[in-house]
Design a protein around this motif. Structure first.
Motif, PDB file in Angstrom:
ATOM      1  N   UNK A   5       0.937  -1.233   0.137  1.00 45.14           N
ATOM      2  CA  UNK A   5       0.052  -0.411  -0.359  1.00 45.14           C
ATOM      3  C   UNK A   5       1.042   1.762  -0.033  1.00 45.14           C
ATOM      4  N   UNK A   6       2.186   1.291   0.613  1.00 50.06           N
ATOM      5  CA  UNK A   6       2.716   2.172   0.764  1.00 50.06           C
ATOM      6  C   UNK A   6       3.143   2.854  -0.826  1.00 50.06           C
ATOM      7  N   UNK A   7       3.812   1.836  -1.164  1.00 49.77           N
ATOM      8  CA  UNK A   7       4.579   1.609  -2.768  1.00 49.77           C
ATOM      9  C   UNK A   7       3.342   2.257  -3.909  1.00 49.77           C
ATOM     10  N   UNK A   8       1.890   1.829  -3.369  1.00 50.65           N
ATOM     11  CA  UNK A   8       1.225   2.574  -4.534  1.00 50.65           C
ATOM     12  C   UNK A   8       1.013   3.856  -3.669  1.00 50.65           C
ATOM     13  N   UNK A   9       0.608   4.310  -2.880  1.00 50.88           N
ATOM     14  CA  UNK A   9       0.235   5.543  -2.636  1.00 50.88           C
ATOM     15  C   UNK A   9       1.588   6.526  -3.261  1.00 50.88           C
ATOM     16  N   UNK A  10       2.817   5.794  -2.829  1.00 46.41           N
ATOM     17  CA  UNK A  10       4.513   6.920  -3.862  1.00 46.41           C
ATOM     18  C   UNK A  10       3.916   6.759  -5.140  1.00 46.41           C
ATOM     19  N   UNK A  11       3.580   5.058  -5.639  1.00 48.36           N
ATOM     20  CA  UNK A  11       3.700   5.524  -7.037  1.00 48.36           C
ATOM     21  C   UNK A  11       1.975   6.488  -7.527  1.00 48.36           C
ATOM     22  N   UNK A  12       1.037   6.736  -7.011  1.00 40.97           N
ATOM     23  CA  UNK A  12       0.227   7.708  -7.009  1.00 40.97           C
ATOM     24  C   UNK A  12       0.205   9.167  -6.875  1.00 40.97           C
TER      25      UNK A  12
END
Length: 163
Positions: A5-12
């Motif tokens: 979820x953290x990577x998804x947030x950063x990549x969004x």
């Protein structure tokens, strides 16, 4: 591996392109560096320097920076290590006695062939999630960025002198 979820947030986020390319490059570097250091007892910049030296026989050390942007002292240390191990040799230029030209030796070519074979398998592994068409598109787009004038210099990030 699914993205957490953290990577998804950063990549969004608003810096998604920079964060994603950094994640890909740093992730691959971590794996590649560890392998090359453990298997060949050399830093990855020595391997990449050997790769360039073999592709461009007689290249000058300072020219390697135009292919792999690294500090000159890093390139010099890499060449020194490669020379010490018998993977490259430096010859004085016929046109300028102050200038050294670098060449891979047969032992350097042998070790490079070994490392390249493993790297080709790593490349296939890394790009396995992409179809052949997606790989071609990715390469084309990445090449466009690599060929642009803003990869290794920046007007935005230049520091202005303040009085």
């Amino acid at each position: 591996m699914a993205l957490n979820e953290k990577l998804k947030t950063v990549f969004a986020g608003d810096l998604r392109e920079l964060m994603l390319i950094s994640y890909i490059v740093l992730g691959n570097n971590a794996v590649t560096n560890k392998f090359i250091e453990r298997s060949y007892d050399m830093p990855v910049h020595a391997w990449s320097s050997l790769y360039v030296i073999d592709r461009f026989p007689g290249i000058r050390a300072k020219e390697i920076r135009t292919i792999f942007p690294r500090p000159q002292n890093t390139i010099s240390r890499a060449i020194s290590l490669l020379e010490k191990r018998g993977y490259v040799r430096q010859d004085t230029s016929e046109s300028d006695g102050r200038e050294k030209r670098v060449y891979s030796t047969s032992e350097g070519q042998r070790i490079l062939a070994e490392m390249t074979a493993v790297s080709l398998r790593r490349q296939a592994e890394l790009f396995a999630p992409l179809t052949a068409e997606e790989r071609a598109t990715f390469f084309s787009l990445a090449l466009k960025i690599a060929g642009g004038e803003n990869l290794i210099k920046s007007v935005v990030l230049d520091l202005e002198e303040t009085n």
